[in-house]
Write a protein that holds these residues in place. Structure first.
Motif, mmCIF file in Angstrom:
data_model
loop_
_atom_site.group_PDB
_atom_site.id
_atom_site.type_symbol
_atom_site.label_atom_id
_atom_site.label_comp_id
_atom_site.label_asym_id
_atom_site.label_seq_id
_atom_site.Cartn_x
_atom_site.Cartn_y
_atom_site.Cartn_z
ATOM 1 N N UNK A 36 0.941 -1.345 0.650
ATOM 2 C CA UNK A 36 -0.102 -0.200 0.120
ATOM 3 C C UNK A 36 0.465 1.303 -0.507
ATOM 4 N N UNK A 37 -0.061 2.493 0.346
ATOM 5 C CA UNK A 37 1.252 3.267 0.138
ATOM 6 C C UNK A 37 0.339 5.022 1.290
ATOM 7 N N UNK A 38 0.489 5.263 1.955
ATOM 8 C CA UNK A 38 0.525 5.868 2.835
ATOM 9 C C UNK A 38 0.186 7.650 2.233
ATOM 10 N N UNK A 39 -0.712 8.229 2.600
ATOM 11 C CA UNK A 39 -0.925 9.527 1.998
ATOM 12 C C UNK A 39 -0.888 10.735 2.837
ATOM 13 N N UNK A 40 -0.297 12.157 2.812
ATOM 14 C CA UNK A 40 0.214 12.774 3.506
ATOM 15 C C UNK A 40 -1.056 13.984 3.266
ATOM 16 N N UNK A 109 -10.958 10.131 2.768
ATOM 17 C CA UNK A 109 -9.786 10.288 2.574
ATOM 18 C C UNK A 109 -9.397 10.987 3.425
ATOM 19 N N UNK A 110 -8.690 10.947 4.477
ATOM 20 C CA UNK A 110 -8.056 11.686 5.300
ATOM 21 C C UNK A 110 -6.455 11.521 5.144
ATOM 22 N N UNK A 111 -5.674 13.297 5.145
ATOM 23 C CA UNK A 111 -4.246 13.214 5.136
ATOM 24 C C UNK A 111 -3.744 11.883 6.324
ATOM 25 N N UNK A 112 -2.619 10.933 6.389
ATOM 26 C CA UNK A 112 -1.755 10.214 6.958
ATOM 27 C C UNK A 112 -2.423 9.191 7.205
ATOM 28 N N UNK A 113 -3.223 8.761 6.631
ATOM 29 C CA UNK A 113 -3.721 7.345 6.329
ATOM 30 C C UNK A 113 -3.064 6.490 5.560
ATOM 31 N N UNK A 114 -3.818 4.993 5.202
ATOM 32 C CA UNK A 114 -3.023 4.181 4.227
ATOM 33 C C UNK A 114 -3.730 2.949 3.678
ATOM 34 N N UNK A 115 -3.319 3.692 1.846
ATOM 35 C CA UNK A 115 -4.828 2.889 0.848
ATOM 36 C C UNK A 115 -3.708 1.213 -0.316
#
Length: 348
Positions: A36-40, A109-115
């Motif tokens: 997966x990938x984190x989104x900040x 989807x909020x920042x600092x989650x993982x997708x």
């Protein structure tokens, strides 16, 4: 069969490969794509301002605090890009996305989650094109809690076996269990897996890493600035014009970083990198050149203090497209043994 991650290109020599051919795809096939990938929020802010997105819900925290979400929402197009990119290991052999029937965003989807992405094959059409068939997918985008936050219904053209431009009839898949691109989950889904475990590494085997990576002047400048590199040759165009004998080149630590990153598709099950020795940079990399890498396993030994891990020493060589050697080093890696590590608990 192309569910293996390497082709054999010589004695004890393997090249990384990715993707399913059309003939490998079955109706109802489910694939859990990893990693997966984190989104900040920084990703979110950068994407918004670069696209001149005027929906300030994405980057004005003061405004967002007064909404029902309380925090900036991730840009929906950025979220969709991530979910589509995450499926690219299995669907590497697509010729094109020929249509997206629908995109639904079911949760914020909020920042600092993982997708994460999970794709299900919903239709197959062999068609008349001798090179490709059509694969229809339902892509479920999930967050780290496992909630579905997006659904994408789309159709790919996927190359038939032997028809992809990279296919070489002399380089056949290395059909060994250690090279499988997937393992099967308890519910029957295929789970992508990256990297070889310690037991699968043998001295004097060479792995050709694929694909390569083009390095541009702008990213070299950015890396130098972020590293507080003071030498003006890396970020001062006027200085380079004044001293024309100093030719534009790529920042050397970035070259080492690119070469090392290219190796992680084979050496992806690392506990830790223990360090480099004997780093050589025989000639500078020029902006716009593409770096390729290959690694030879030199030694493997059990860890004296960590019974679930082992240590491998590898020699890696980086080349540009004309074959010039631009980087070489030895590296020691601490690697998980089979069955060890956080993979099962982390959904891998």
């Amino acid at each position: 069969m192309s569910k293996f991650g390497y082709v054999r290109v010589g004695p004890r020599r393997f090249r990384e490969r990715f993707g399913l051919s059309f003939e490998d795809v079955e109706l109802g096939m489910r694939i859990r794509h990893r990693p997966g990938v984190d989104v900040s929020q920084q990703d979110n802010r950068d994407d918004s301002v670069e696209l001149l997105n005027n929906a300030h819900l994405h980057y004005d925290s003061q405004y967002a605090a007064h909404t029902e979400w309380r925090r900036p929402l991730s840009v929906s197009t950025m979220t969709v890009q991530r979910f589509l990119a995450l499926v690219s290991r299995s669907w590497y052999r697509r010729r094109a996305i020929i249509g997206i029937d629908s995109i639904s965003l079911t949760r914020p989807v909020i920042g600092d989650d993982t997708l994460y992405s999970e794709s299900t094959v919903t239709a197959l059409d062999g068609g008349a094109d001798p090179d490709v068939g059509r694969v229809s997918l339902d892509i479920a985008g999930k967050n780290r809690q496992g909630d579905t936050v997006a659904r994408i219904s789309c159709t790919f053209e996927v190359y038939r076996r032997g028809r992809h431009p990279e296919d070489d009839p002399q380089a056949l898949p290395a059909e060994e269990e250690r090279f499988s691109l997937y393992h099967v989950a308890a519910d029957g889904a295929l789970v992508e897996q990256t990297g070889l475990v310690f037991e699968d590494l043998a001295p004097e085997e060479t792995f050709v890493h694929w694909p390569g990576r083009t390095v541009l002047a702008d990213e070299s400048r950015r890396q130098a600035l972020r590293s507080l590199e003071i030498n003006p040759r890396w970020h001062d165009e006027a200085y380079l014009r004044k001293y024309a004998q100093i030719k534009p080149t790529i920042y050397e630590p970035l070259v080492i970083g690119v070469v090392t990153a290219l190796t992680t598709r084979t050496f992806g099950r690392v506990v830790a990198n223990l360090g480099w020795t004997d780093i050589a940079l025989p000639r500078p990399v020029r902006p716009g050149e593409t770096i390729y890498a290959e690694s030879t396993v030199r030694t493997v030994r059990a860890s004296n203090s960590r019974p679930d891990q082992g240590i491998a020493t590898v020699e890696t060589r980086g080349f540009v497209e004309n074959g010039d050697l631009v980087c070489q080093y030895q590296r020691a890696l601490l690697i998980y043994r089979r069955g060890a590590g956080p993979y099962q608990d982390a959904g891998y």
